[in-house]
Design a protein around this motif. Structure first.
Motif, PDB file in Angstrom:
ATOM      1  N   CYS A   9       0.827  -1.210   0.000  1.00 39.80           N
ATOM      2  CA  CYS A   9       0.000   0.000   0.000  1.00 39.80           C
ATOM      3  C   CYS A   9       0.865   1.265   0.000  1.00 39.80           C
ATOM      4  O   CYS A   9       0.544   2.248  -0.667  1.00 39.80           O
ATOM      5  CB  CYS A   9      -0.913  -0.007   1.225  1.00 39.80           C
ATOM      6  N   VAL A  10       1.956   1.212   0.746  1.00 41.20           N
ATOM      7  CA  VAL A  10       2.854   2.360   0.806  1.00 41.20           C
ATOM      8  C   VAL A  10       3.474   2.618  -0.561  1.00 41.20           C
ATOM      9  O   VAL A  10       3.519   3.765  -1.035  1.00 41.20           O
ATOM     10  CB  VAL A  10       3.949   2.132   1.867  1.00 41.20           C
ATOM     11  N   ARG A  11       3.918   1.560  -1.231  1.00 39.21           N
ATOM     12  CA  ARG A  11       4.531   1.714  -2.562  1.00 39.21           C
ATOM     13  C   ARG A  11       3.530   2.251  -3.580  1.00 39.21           C
ATOM     14  O   ARG A  11       3.877   3.059  -4.442  1.00 39.21           O
ATOM     15  CB  ARG A  11       5.092   0.371  -3.038  1.00 39.21           C
ATOM     16  N   ALA A  12       2.269   1.803  -3.467  1.00 41.81           N
ATOM     17  CA  ALA A  12       1.252   2.233  -4.418  1.00 41.81           C
ATOM     18  C   ALA A  12       0.680   3.606  -4.085  1.00 41.81           C
ATOM     19  O   ALA A  12      -0.023   4.202  -4.904  1.00 41.81           O
ATOM     20  CB  ALA A  12       0.120   1.210  -4.471  1.00 41.81           C
ATOM     21  N   GLY A  13       0.968   4.085  -2.885  1.00 42.47           N
ATOM     22  CA  GLY A  13       0.430   5.368  -2.469  1.00 42.47           C
ATOM     23  C   GLY A  13      -1.057   5.326  -2.177  1.00 42.47           C
ATOM     24  O   GLY A  13      -1.743   6.354  -2.247  1.00 42.47           O
ATOM     25  N   THR A  14      -1.569   4.144  -1.827  1.00 41.75           N
ATOM     26  CA  THR A  14      -3.002   3.972  -1.592  1.00 41.75           C
ATOM     27  C   THR A  14      -3.342   3.773  -0.118  1.00 41.75           C
ATOM     28  O   THR A  14      -4.486   3.482   0.224  1.00 41.75           O
ATOM     29  CB  THR A  14      -3.538   2.781  -2.395  1.00 41.75           C
ATOM     30  N   GLY A  15      -2.368   3.899   0.758  1.00 42.02           N
ATOM     31  CA  GLY A  15      -2.606   3.725   2.187  1.00 42.02           C
ATOM     32  C   GLY A  15      -1.355   3.243   2.879  1.00 42.02           C
ATOM     33  O   GLY A  15      -0.286   3.132   2.263  1.00 42.02           O
ATOM     34  N   ILE A  16      -1.502   2.938   4.169  1.00 39.02           N
ATOM     35  CA  ILE A  16      -0.359   2.435   4.933  1.00 39.02           C
ATOM     36  C   ILE A  16      -0.665   1.102   5.606  1.00 39.02           C
ATOM     37  O   ILE A  16       0.209   0.481   6.208  1.00 39.02           O
ATOM     38  CB  ILE A  16       0.085   3.451   6.007  1.00 39.02           C
ATOM     39  N   SER A  17      -1.919   0.638   5.479  1.00 40.85           N
ATOM     40  CA  SER A  17      -2.342  -0.591   6.137  1.00 40.85           C
ATOM     41  C   SER A  17      -3.001  -1.527   5.147  1.00 40.85           C
ATOM     42  O   SER A  17      -3.849  -1.111   4.352  1.00 40.85           O
ATOM     43  CB  SER A  17      -3.340  -0.255   7.265  1.00 40.85           C
ATOM     44  N   CYS A  18      -2.592  -2.792   5.166  1.00 43.33           N
ATOM     45  CA  CYS A  18      -3.245  -3.823   4.350  1.00 43.33           C
ATOM     46  C   CYS A  18      -4.221  -4.563   5.259  1.00 43.33           C
ATOM     47  O   CYS A  18      -3.810  -5.323   6.133  1.00 43.33           O
ATOM     48  CB  CYS A  18      -2.206  -4.788   3.776  1.00 43.33           C
ATOM     49  N   SER A  19      -5.513  -4.325   5.075  1.00 40.25           N
ATOM     50  CA  SER A  19      -6.529  -4.846   5.986  1.00 40.25           C
ATOM     51  C   SER A  19      -7.421  -5.864   5.288  1.00 40.25           C
ATOM     52  O   SER A  19      -7.977  -5.597   4.225  1.00 40.25           O
ATOM     53  CB  SER A  19      -7.396  -3.708   6.538  1.00 40.25           C
ATOM     54  N   LEU A  20      -7.582  -7.015   5.919  1.00 39.83           N
ATOM     55  CA  LEU A  20      -8.412  -8.082   5.376  1.00 39.83           C
ATOM     56  C   LEU A  20      -9.882  -7.797   5.642  1.00 39.83           C
ATOM     57  O   LEU A  20     -10.273  -7.458   6.761  1.00 39.83           O
ATOM     58  CB  LEU A  20      -8.017  -9.417   6.010  1.00 39.83           C
ATOM     59  N   GLY A  21     -10.702  -7.927   4.596  1.00 40.86           N
ATOM     60  CA  GLY A  21     -12.137  -7.716   4.708  1.00 40.86           C
ATOM     61  C   GLY A  21     -12.893  -8.873   4.093  1.00 40.86           C
ATOM     62  O   GLY A  21     -12.305  -9.883   3.707  1.00 40.86           O
ATOM     63  N   PRO A  22     -14.225  -8.757   3.983  1.00 45.51           N
ATOM     64  CA  PRO A  22     -15.043  -9.866   3.486  1.00 45.51           C
ATOM     65  C   PRO A  22     -14.704 -10.315   2.068  1.00 45.51           C
ATOM     66  O   PRO A  22     -14.976 -11.448   1.705  1.00 45.51           O
ATOM     67  CB  PRO A  22     -16.469  -9.293   3.554  1.00 45.51           C
ATOM     68  N   SER A  23     -14.117  -9.466   1.235  1.00 48.16           N
ATOM     69  CA  SER A  23     -13.823  -9.854  -0.141  1.00 48.16           C
ATOM     70  C   SER A  23     -12.329  -9.787  -0.457  1.00 48.16           C
ATOM     71  O   SER A  23     -11.939  -9.676  -1.611  1.00 48.16           O
ATOM     72  CB  SER A  23     -14.589  -8.949  -1.115  1.00 48.16           C
ATOM     73  N   GLY A  24     -11.506  -9.858   0.572  1.00 49.23           N
ATOM     74  CA  GLY A  24     -10.069  -9.821   0.374  1.00 49.23           C
ATOM     75  C   GLY A  24      -9.426  -8.668   1.110  1.00 49.23           C
ATOM     76  O   GLY A  24     -10.091  -7.925   1.831  1.00 49.23           O
ATOM     77  N   ALA A  25      -8.127  -8.539   0.935  1.00 48.20           N
ATOM     78  CA  ALA A  25      -7.386  -7.485   1.628  1.00 48.20           C
ATOM     79  C   ALA A  25      -7.296  -6.241   0.751  1.00 48.20           C
ATOM     80  O   ALA A  25      -7.025  -6.329  -0.447  1.00 48.20           O
ATOM     81  CB  ALA A  25      -5.987  -7.971   1.983  1.00 48.20           C
ATOM     82  N   THR A  26      -7.542  -5.085   1.353  1.00 48.85           N
ATOM     83  CA  THR A  26      -7.463  -3.813   0.645  1.00 48.85           C
ATOM     84  C   THR A  26      -6.616  -2.829   1.439  1.00 48.85           C
ATOM     85  O   THR A  26      -6.411  -2.998   2.648  1.00 48.85           O
ATOM     86  CB  THR A  26      -8.861  -3.206   0.423  1.00 48.85           C
ATOM     87  N   CYS A  27      -6.147  -1.801   0.776  1.00 45.28           N
ATOM     88  CA  CYS A  27      -5.330  -0.788   1.440  1.00 45.28           C
ATOM     89  C   CYS A  27      -6.214   0.168   2.231  1.00 45.28           C
ATOM     90  O   CYS A  27      -7.299   0.545   1.789  1.00 45.28           O
ATOM     91  CB  CYS A  27      -4.503  -0.018   0.416  1.00 45.28           C
TER      92      CYS A  27
END
Length: 297
Positions: free
Chosen positions: A140-158
């Motif tokens: 997420c940091v490299r992509a500039g889309t966040g700082i946390s990779c969080s698992l949710g109901p449909s997969g992990a998102t930033c």
């Protein structure tokens, strides 16, 4: 079934029943059934395929009698998978990409090569993995889309590293938040850490108590600073801490046993029969419907 598999199964029960962050895994995540097809050839040389598709773990069948003269393979049933593991429930149709092709986010995977995103998120909470936007905070940091990779109901998102977001290190949490377990369990690494307001009551403002808080609908959980006496019956409390009872409105932080695997605290009416005015104290419980506090009967 191995010990590690059992521990992951029980840990998944705890998180989902209390988080959504989840229910006991129960059956294996992959289920299969077979469907039937019938093919007929009309007088003009065209063929028609009819039948009822049902979920199956194999997506292609070959019937030499149903072709128009050349050898061909007809994809008759899409593959549907149900990842009922821990707090993940994902129905993913994968037949559209073809066998061996990289899967879109939400698809099943064993390695990064199986995913269009090149990110196969794996966890002790379920077998295999799920194709996701990320599989570690640094993505997420490299992509500039966040700082946390969080698992949710449909997969992990930033995510932005806010309260309740998952974290692999303190760097994945916003300033003022602490990366740590929402629920203290004896086997580290089974459940993901989350960004919370505290790790212990000493991290809170004067007089406030550090207590676990879980939001099933928001798929979130973390430790939060609460006012004494503000935690209602049926909500988690910091069992084992000196101020556990003080967190509850009832003044009773009772023990709830989870399948003999671990014990969590839930605010309730009583802790022993002596609290029930000649009645009986029925212990609280924790299940797919959430937590229930102890009651006097």
């Amino acid at each position: 079934m191995t010990l590690a598999h059992n521990l992951a199964k029980h840990a998944a029960f705890v998180l989902t029943a209390t988080l959504a962050l989840a229910a006991c895994r129960g059956e294996d995540p992959l289920t299969s059934a077979t469907g039937s097809t019938e093919t007929s050839t009309s007088g003009d040389g065209t063929s028609t395929t009819t039948g009822t598709d049902t979920p199956t773990t194999t997506g292609t069948t070959t019937d030499a009698s149903s072709t128009t003269g050349d050898d061909s393979t007809t994809d008759v049933t899409p593959t549907t998978t149900n990842m009922s593991a821990g707090f993940i429930t994902t129905d993913t149709t994968q037949g559209t990409t073809g066998p061996g092709m990289p899967q879109p986010n939400g698809g099943m995977c064993q390695s990064d090569d199986d995913c269009e995103s090149a990110n196969c998120y794996t966890s002790p909470l379920f077998e295999g993995g799920i194709c996701s936007e990320c599989n570690e905070d640094s993505d997420c940091v490299r992509a500039g889309t966040g700082i946390s990779c969080s698992l949710g109901p449909s997969g992990a998102t930033c995510a932005a590293g806010g309260y309740g977001n998952q974290c692999m290190s303190q760097d994945a949490c916003q300033d003022g938040l602490v990366c740590g377990p929402a629920i203290d369990i004896p086997i580290p690494g089974i459940l993901p850490d989350t960004c919370g307001e505290c790790a212990e009551s000493a991290d809170c403002d004067m007089g406030m108590i550090c207590s676990p808080e879980l939001d099933i609908q928001a798929f979130s959980g973390a430790k939060k600073c609460v006012e004494p006496g503000s935690v209602e019956n049926g909500a988690l409390c910091p069992l084992g801490e000196d101020d556990a009872d003080a967190a509850c409105a009832s003044g009773k932080c009772g023990e709830v046993d989870i399948m003999g695997f671990l014990t969590v605290g839930v605010c309730g009416e009583c802790k022993t029969d002596a609290d029930c005015m000649n009645g009986t104290c029925t212990p609280g419980s924790l299940g797919q419907g959430g937590a229930m506090g102890s009651v006097c009967e």
